[in-house]
Design an enzyme around this catalytic site. Sequence first.
Site, PDB file in Angstrom:
ATOM      1  N   ARG A 105     -42.996  35.118  33.199  1.00 43.05           N
ATOM      2  CA  ARG A 105     -42.797  34.264  34.323  1.00 43.05           C
ATOM      3  C   ARG A 105     -41.386  33.899  34.230  1.00 43.05           C
ATOM      4  O   ARG A 105     -40.962  33.488  32.964  1.00 43.05           O
ATOM      5  CB  ARG A 105     -43.457  33.145  33.996  1.00 43.05           C
ATOM      6  N   HIS A 164     -37.183  26.277  40.428  1.00 43.35           N
ATOM      7  CA  HIS A 164     -37.161  25.483  38.872  1.00 43.35           C
ATOM      8  C   HIS A 164     -36.010  24.852  38.853  1.00 43.35           C
ATOM      9  O   HIS A 164     -35.080  24.804  37.967  1.00 43.35           O
ATOM     10  CB  HIS A 164     -37.231  26.689  37.700  1.00 43.35           C
ATOM     11  N   GLU A 217     -43.156  21.937  38.725  1.00 44.73           N
ATOM     12  CA  GLU A 217     -43.053  20.415  38.248  1.00 44.73           C
ATOM     13  C   GLU A 217     -42.311  19.735  39.263  1.00 44.73           C
ATOM     14  O   GLU A 217     -41.528  19.030  39.069  1.00 44.73           O
ATOM     15  CB  GLU A 217     -42.707  20.457  36.922  1.00 44.73           C
ATOM     16  N   ASN A 265     -48.631  23.123  33.116  1.00 41.23           N
ATOM     17  CA  ASN A 265     -47.513  22.926  32.089  1.00 41.23           C
ATOM     18  C   ASN A 265     -48.024  21.918  31.037  1.00 41.23           C
ATOM     19  O   ASN A 265     -47.918  20.832  31.567  1.00 41.23           O
ATOM     20  CB  ASN A 265     -46.149  22.840  32.469  1.00 41.23           C
ATOM     21  N   TYR A 305     -47.816  19.771  27.431  1.00 42.89           N
ATOM     22  CA  TYR A 305     -46.952  19.806  26.097  1.00 42.89           C
ATOM     23  C   TYR A 305     -47.509  18.710  25.393  1.00 42.89           C
ATOM     24  O   TYR A 305     -47.807  18.808  24.018  1.00 42.89           O
ATOM     25  CB  TYR A 305     -45.435  19.546  26.616  1.00 42.89           C
ATOM     26  N   GLU A 347     -47.030  27.095  31.084  1.00 41.29           N
ATOM     27  CA  GLU A 347     -46.100  26.513  29.818  1.00 41.29           C
ATOM     28  C   GLU A 347     -46.745  25.663  28.937  1.00 41.29           C
ATOM     29  O   GLU A 347     -47.596  25.066  29.295  1.00 41.29           O
ATOM     30  CB  GLU A 347     -44.855  25.727  30.362  1.00 41.29           C
TER      31      GLU A 347
HETATM   32  C1  FCB Z   1     -40.843  21.795  31.489  1.00 42.29           C
HETATM   33  C2  FCB Z   1     -39.877  22.748  32.243  1.00 42.29           C
HETATM   34  C3  FCB Z   1     -39.114  23.739  31.308  1.00 42.29           C
HETATM   35  C4  FCB Z   1     -38.891  23.061  29.997  1.00 42.29           C
HETATM   36  C5  FCB Z   1     -39.962  22.671  29.177  1.00 42.29           C
HETATM   37  C6  FCB Z   1     -39.708  22.169  27.967  1.00 42.29           C
HETATM   38  O1  FCB Z   1     -40.803  20.459  31.885  1.00 42.29           O
HETATM   39  O2  FCB Z   1     -40.666  23.246  33.243  1.00 42.29           O
HETATM   40  O3  FCB Z   1     -38.198  24.048  32.175  1.00 42.29           O
HETATM   41  O4  FCB Z   1     -37.835  22.252  30.150  1.00 42.29           O
HETATM   42  O5  FCB Z   1     -40.489  21.529  29.970  1.00 42.29           O
END
Ligand code: FCB
Length: 451
Positions: free
Chosen positions: A84, A127, A172, A296, A298, A354
């Site tokens: 990707r 992006h 995003e 994505n 985290y 992500e």
């Molecule tokens: C996301 C982004 C990516 C990277 C990660 C840690 O928000 O899409 O570019 O910065 O976080």
Amino acid sequence: MPQFQLPLGSKMRDPQFVFGVATSSYQIEGATKEGGRCDSIWDTFCRQPGKVDNGDNGDIACDHYHLWEQDIEMIHSLGVDAYRLSIAWPRILPEEDAVNVQGLAFYERIIDKCHALGMKVYVTLYHWDLPQYLEDRGGWLNRETAYKFAHYAEVVSRYFGNKIDVYTTLNEPFVSAFLGYRWGMHAPGVVGESEGLLASHHLLLAHGLAMPVLRENAPDSLHGIVYNATPFYPESEKDEGAAMYKDAANYHWFMDPVLKGSYPELVLEREYAHKPMVLEGDLEIISAPVDYIGINYYSRGVVRFDENGDIESVPQSESEHTDIGWEIYPQGLTDLLVRIKSRYPNLPPIYITENGAAGNDECIEGKVDDEQRQRYLQQHLLALDKAIESGVNVHGYFAWSLMDNFEWAFGYVQRFGIVHVDYQTQKRTLKQSAIAYRNMLLARSEENKNG
Ligand code: FCB
């Protein structure tokens, strides 16, 4: 040898389930003045003192513009199914109406190389690197930018057509709109409630305008959009409304228009004074069907109401955090996916586009022992499997990121790669997490070969 484990019988062990790694143009390419590229809003932003840690910028980054071939070979050596990446709009249209063939050729070499090695390409069109000349005319505050994006999508998809396996319009939109135009910590650094909400509407409109163009030019490819989504949890029962509101304001705001054709009422009520100008027909354009959504993931957030009824976040000091200060909370990925499935009855397939962890990794005698990242990835793979088991339709998983890179306002200090980059020499070294990922994929392909 480290190796991530997937539960026996897991759908993620099937050969159809896509495993990949992800990057983005500004974060890795460098060569900002080469190949006919114009400035993006990030070039400009990095030049402003105090905006990016250490005064870092993307001028050189991972020098991927020159090292792309060895990088693609390295990706292949991990045994992934897909890569990707994102295309830099400033490389394709460095001037308003002049298509830059050098830019197209750069990405074509990468795409061809991936295909020659048997990997699929997932390409994000935006992006976050908006051409500066568009920002000079208001950027995402200007409705015209949405139409400019559709034109850019037309140029790319007319050239590549079905050769790009999976197209993503936006990465995003929350971050582009709110960090860029509401809270100001990302390029272009605008601060203002109304501005943030207006930018978000124009981004979504850009997505909607691009969809029929992409479908027309690449009828066999998949087309969709990628969201960041942080599930919120109440500190206690009395704070449930706070968590609900944060879910709505952060990601329903961006998903509902696409998947339901409306903005969430909760947010429209509370943000009444800052509501964006939505023209008749906009929501029909925005809600054209998508083939998939990317998520994505985290971390999570915990919130409560303060004494004035405002929502505040509650730090989880007991939990483990990564270097960037984000709580490690794998269960959040399962919960998030289950919540999304129950909110959207016509939900298309999901890709986790992500997922990853930042560490202050060091390469010692050729070895990078990123113990925390290994645990992080392993736990999130299991959390994803749990969501799939409970019926969420997930088709793939991409680790963020292939290699350490320019982490936006944090500069180069935060290292998200499963591959270590020495920025002095541009040497790449597989971290233990990359080796564990590779070994898992190797074992999976052996298993599938043997039926
Ligand atoms: C996301 C982004 C990516 C990277 C990660 C840690 O928000 O899409 O570019 O910065 O976080």
